[in-house]
Design a protein around this motif. Sequence first.
Motif, PDB file in Angstrom:
ATOM      1  N   TRP A  50       0.848  -1.200   0.000  1.00  0.00           N
ATOM      2  CA  TRP A  50       0.000   0.000   0.000  1.00  0.00           C
ATOM      3  C   TRP A  50       0.880   1.244   0.000  1.00  0.00           C
ATOM      4  CZ3 TRP A  50      -4.985  -1.094  -0.698  1.00  0.00           C
ATOM      5  CH2 TRP A  50      -5.432  -2.359  -0.334  1.00  0.00           C
ATOM      6  N   LEU A  55      -1.652   5.403  -4.883  1.00  0.00           N
ATOM      7  CA  LEU A  55      -2.571   4.443  -4.282  1.00  0.00           C
ATOM      8  C   LEU A  55      -3.198   5.004  -3.012  1.00  0.00           C
ATOM      9  CD1 LEU A  55      -3.800   1.606  -4.128  1.00  0.00           C
ATOM     10  CD2 LEU A  55      -1.728   0.890  -2.942  1.00  0.00           C
ATOM     11  N   ARG A  56      -2.403   5.630  -2.184  1.00  0.00           N
ATOM     12  CA  ARG A  56      -2.921   6.215  -0.938  1.00  0.00           C
ATOM     13  C   ARG A  56      -3.915   7.339  -1.209  1.00  0.00           C
ATOM     14  NH1 ARG A  56       2.460   6.519   2.865  1.00  0.00           N
ATOM     15  NH2 ARG A  56       2.811   4.284   2.950  1.00  0.00           N
ATOM     16  N   THR A  58      -5.757   7.717  -3.956  1.00  0.00           N
ATOM     17  CA  THR A  58      -6.970   7.098  -4.507  1.00  0.00           C
ATOM     18  C   THR A  58      -7.784   6.450  -3.404  1.00  0.00           C
ATOM     19  OG1 THR A  58      -5.789   6.660  -6.566  1.00  0.00           O
ATOM     20  CG2 THR A  58      -7.839   5.467  -6.216  1.00  0.00           C
ATOM     21  N   LEU A  59      -7.127   5.747  -2.509  1.00  0.00           N
ATOM     22  CA  LEU A  59      -7.813   5.104  -1.396  1.00  0.00           C
ATOM     23  C   LEU A  59      -8.475   6.134  -0.489  1.00  0.00           C
ATOM     24  CD1 LEU A  59      -8.267   2.241  -0.391  1.00  0.00           C
ATOM     25  CD2 LEU A  59      -6.200   2.453   0.968  1.00  0.00           C
ATOM     26  N   ALA A 159     -13.145   2.242  -6.908  1.00  0.00           N
ATOM     27  CA  ALA A 159     -12.601   1.118  -6.140  1.00  0.00           C
ATOM     28  C   ALA A 159     -12.336  -0.102  -7.017  1.00  0.00           C
ATOM     29  CB  ALA A 159     -13.555   0.742  -5.012  1.00  0.00           C
ATOM     30  N   LEU A 162      -8.678  -0.752  -7.936  1.00  0.00           N
ATOM     31  CA  LEU A 162      -7.910  -1.100  -6.739  1.00  0.00           C
ATOM     32  C   LEU A 162      -8.195  -2.531  -6.308  1.00  0.00           C
ATOM     33  CD1 LEU A 162      -8.218   2.090  -4.496  1.00  0.00           C
ATOM     34  CD2 LEU A 162      -6.274   1.334  -5.840  1.00  0.00           C
ATOM     35  N   HIS A 166      -5.490  -5.341  -5.548  1.00  0.00           N
ATOM     36  CA  HIS A 166      -5.292  -5.564  -4.114  1.00  0.00           C
ATOM     37  C   HIS A 166      -6.476  -6.346  -3.557  1.00  0.00           C
ATOM     38  CE1 HIS A 166      -1.952  -2.733  -4.160  1.00  0.00           C
ATOM     39  NE2 HIS A 166      -2.719  -1.949  -4.888  1.00  0.00           N
ATOM     40  N   VAL A 171      -9.145  -3.166   0.575  1.00  0.00           N
ATOM     41  CA  VAL A 171      -9.576  -1.889  -0.005  1.00  0.00           C
ATOM     42  C   VAL A 171     -10.823  -1.382   0.701  1.00  0.00           C
ATOM     43  CG1 VAL A 171     -10.494  -0.793  -2.100  1.00  0.00           C
ATOM     44  CG2 VAL A 171      -8.532  -2.313  -2.254  1.00  0.00           C
ATOM     45  N   SER A 175     -10.854   1.890   3.157  1.00  0.00           N
ATOM     46  CA  SER A 175     -11.710   3.021   2.771  1.00  0.00           C
ATOM     47  C   SER A 175     -12.764   3.293   3.838  1.00  0.00           C
ATOM     48  CB  SER A 175     -12.362   2.772   1.408  1.00  0.00           C
ATOM     49  OG  SER A 175     -13.329   1.751   1.477  1.00  0.00           O
TER      50      SER A 175
END
Length: 190
Positions: A50, A55-56, A58-59, A159, A162, A166, A171, A175
Amino acid sequence: MSPSPLAARRPRPRSYSRRFSPPAAPGTDSSRSWNPLTQQPMRRPRSTSWGTVRLRVTLAAIGVVGQCLYQYTFIAGLSQTSVANSALLVAVTPVLIALTSALSGREPVGWGHWTGAALSIAGIYVVVGSGASMNGSSLRGDLTMLLAVICWTVYTLGAGPLMRRHSPVGVTGLSMIIGSMLYVPLVSGH
């Protein structure tokens, strides 16, 4: 007592594990994991890293939109409009997801999907549509509920990529944690 001559000629049965274990694919290790349900090699484990900034971000974005804003607008919309109006608006969610996905070029949507979506909305209308009314008193709640549907559409489409790379549980869990950290202070004064 000695075995009969016929019994000596029969081949010995292989052990259960050898009889039912699939052959190893060429160029692979024979101890590779095998899925007994599909009779196929197991997929490579999903990434658990992660660490990237993208990525962070987007999450965090899907956590804010899909958990915090969606919950807030859904509850606010539900309190300002009728249940029938809410049900009709929430029934539009799959259609909006399909439309957005088709327009963005993510996924082709065929006539079967559109027919199913139309039948779904028609069915919801038959069940709860008689109690629905679009008038000025519920317009604010209807618009708030529509905003909740848009938030869920953004969350679903955001999502998806992702969850392909992952763990879907990871995810969703992360979130939810991010969204809840913002949602709880937002509603604690109410």
